[in-house]
Write an enzyme that holds these catalytic residues in place. Structure first.
Site, short mmCIF file in Angstrom:
data_model
loop_
_atom_site.label_atom_id
_atom_site.label_comp_id
_atom_site.label_asym_id
_atom_site.label_seq_id
_atom_site.Cartn_x
_atom_site.Cartn_y
_atom_site.Cartn_z
N LYS A 175 0.85 -1.06 0.12
CA LYS A 175 -0.03 0.00 0.01
C LYS A 175 0.96 1.36 -0.10
O LYS A 175 1.70 1.59 0.79
CB LYS A 175 -0.96 0.08 1.37
N LYS A 191 -2.24 -1.62 -3.74
CA LYS A 191 -3.13 -0.41 -3.53
C LYS A 191 -2.22 0.86 -3.91
O LYS A 191 -1.31 0.77 -3.00
CB LYS A 191 -3.99 -0.36 -2.44
C1 PBG Z 1 -7.12 3.61 5.53
C2 PBG Z 1 -7.60 3.63 3.95
C3 PBG Z 1 -7.43 4.66 2.95
C4 PBG Z 1 -8.11 3.97 1.85
C5 PBG Z 1 -8.72 2.74 2.36
N1 PBG Z 1 -8.34 2.54 3.68
C6 PBG Z 1 -6.92 5.79 3.09
C7 PBG Z 1 -5.60 6.24 3.38
O1 PBG Z 1 -4.78 5.22 3.44
O2 PBG Z 1 -5.12 7.41 3.43
C8 PBG Z 1 -8.25 4.67 0.54
C9 PBG Z 1 -9.27 4.21 -0.32
C10 PBG Z 1 -9.43 4.92 -1.51
O3 PBG Z 1 -8.78 5.92 -1.97
O4 PBG Z 1 -10.39 4.75 -2.28
N2 PBG Z 1 -8.03 3.02 6.34
#
Ligand code: PBG
Length: 352
Positions: A224, A276
């Site tokens: 991520k 992601k």
């Molecule tokens: C954190 C989380 C995020 C997203 C999913 N889980 C935000 C981040 O990491 O700042 C982003 C998902 C998206 O942008 O669609 N719990």
């Protein structure tokens, strides 16, 4: 030298040299594109509604579902509107929903305790969905603190030796264990740690097993990245974050690190791993898919959805083919499972 058919492409046959033009082109890739049935017959990649996941938001303090301006067609739900949208997804054949809870600002605190509360916004709605839909659709929970903390970070804060605030990895792990157990108690089939703390999968697996949740699976956000494409999501969850998440999410310049993170999560017991965002990281997705012995998911994040939606709303691109092409690209790059805000839309399109 062996004569390969393609070597002759563009070379005129003897008869062509004499009379009208005729080319010797034994291999014509266009043959497999001549009509839709032929194209379907020879397609390498297909999309399956049962491998789509719909991320959803449920918010406290609403009387009606509230549109999210940067994500056209996506809502912060009430329990009622949530259940109807889950029903629509299940009927379209969508495999899973991934639920994010949005508490009232006044319920946020430094450790995100409303996430652990069985009556907190996320847990009570997980329970409502599971109660109504049983095993008709898989219920996944976002296992992270950022929606619940008053500072908006994915972990609890501590101080380094010089008194500077940091996100404290190991203190956060204790909270994640409690969060995952609370979500499993509420009926989640899948918990999905998205906070990028080191050791999070092992700690959650141990906590689930110790509380009788051996059958609850873990989809690990393994690779991520700290991404600008999460922008609209921050509106969707009413994020309290100032600053960024670069001390725990990955640096976009790195590729090898994703393989290490994925391998660690697999070793710690992840049942599924994730890359992601999706579109800017398709190279990473391909490499993770090539090395992973467990199913691989990719998350088409809010910014990816927003870009395509905005272009379509301006009439600059055609929405439905753009949705399909974006999802097909993610699948072709190696995703078994795709999280997308278009899950229901795409499932309906796939079913004609
Ligand atoms: C954190 C989380 C995020 C997203 C999913 N889980 C935000 C981040 O990491 O700042 C982003 C998902 C998206 O942008 O669609 N719990």
């Amino acid at each position: 030298m062996v004569s390969a058919p393609w070597r002759t492409i563009g070379v005129m046959s003897e008869s062509a040299q004499n009379s009208q033009l005729q080319f010797n082109i034994p291999r014509r890739p266009r043959r497999l594109r001549t009509n839709p049935v032929m194209r379907d017959f020879t397609a390498e990649t297909s999309l399956n509604p049962s491998q789509l996941v719909l991320p959803m938001f449920v918010a406290d303090g609403l009387t009606d579902a509230k549109p999210i301006s940067s994500l056209p067609g996506v809502y912060q739900h009430t329990t009622d509107s949530l259940l109807r949208a889950v029903e629509e997804a299940a009927e379209a054949g969508v495999g899973s929903i991934d639920l994010f809870g949005v508490p009232l600002d006044e319920d946020k605190d430094a450790t995100g305790s409303v996430g652990v509360d069985p009556e907190g916004i996320l847990n009570k709605n997980l329970r409502a969905i599971r109660k109504e839909f049983g095993n008709d659709i898989l219920v996944m929970a976002d296992t992270c603190l950022d929606e619940f903390t008053d500072h908006g970070h994915c972990g609890v804060q501590g101080e380094d030796a010089f008194g500077h605030q940091i996100v404290d990895n190991d203190a956060t792990l204790e909270q994640y264990a409690a969060l995952a157990v609370a979500q499993a108690d509420a009926g989640a089939h899948i918990v999905s740690p998205s906070g990028m703390m080191d050791g999070q999968v092992a700690v959650i697996r141990a906590a689930l097993d110790a509380s009788g949740h051996e059958d609850v699976s873990i989809m690990a956000y393994s690779a991520k990245y700290a991404s600008a494409f999460y922008g609209p999501f921050r509106e969707a969850v009413g994020s309290s974050l100032t600053g960024d998440r670069r001390t725990y999410q990955q640096d976009p310049r790195n590729r090898r690190e994703s393989l290490l993170e994925t391998q660690m999560d697999i070793d710690e017991g992840a049942d599924m791993v994730m890359v992601k965002p999706a579109m800017p990281y398709l190279d990473v997705l391909r490499e993770v898919a090539d090395m992973s012995p467990v199913p691989v998911a990719a998350y088409q994040v809010s910014g990816e959805y927003a870009m395509i939606s905005a272009a379509a709303q301006n009439g600059w691109i055609d929405l439905e083919p753009a949705i399909m092409e974006s999802l097909t690209g993610i699948r072709r790059a190696g995703a078994d499972i795709i999280l997308t805000y278009w899950a229901t839309t795409a499932a309906k399109m796939l079913r004609g």
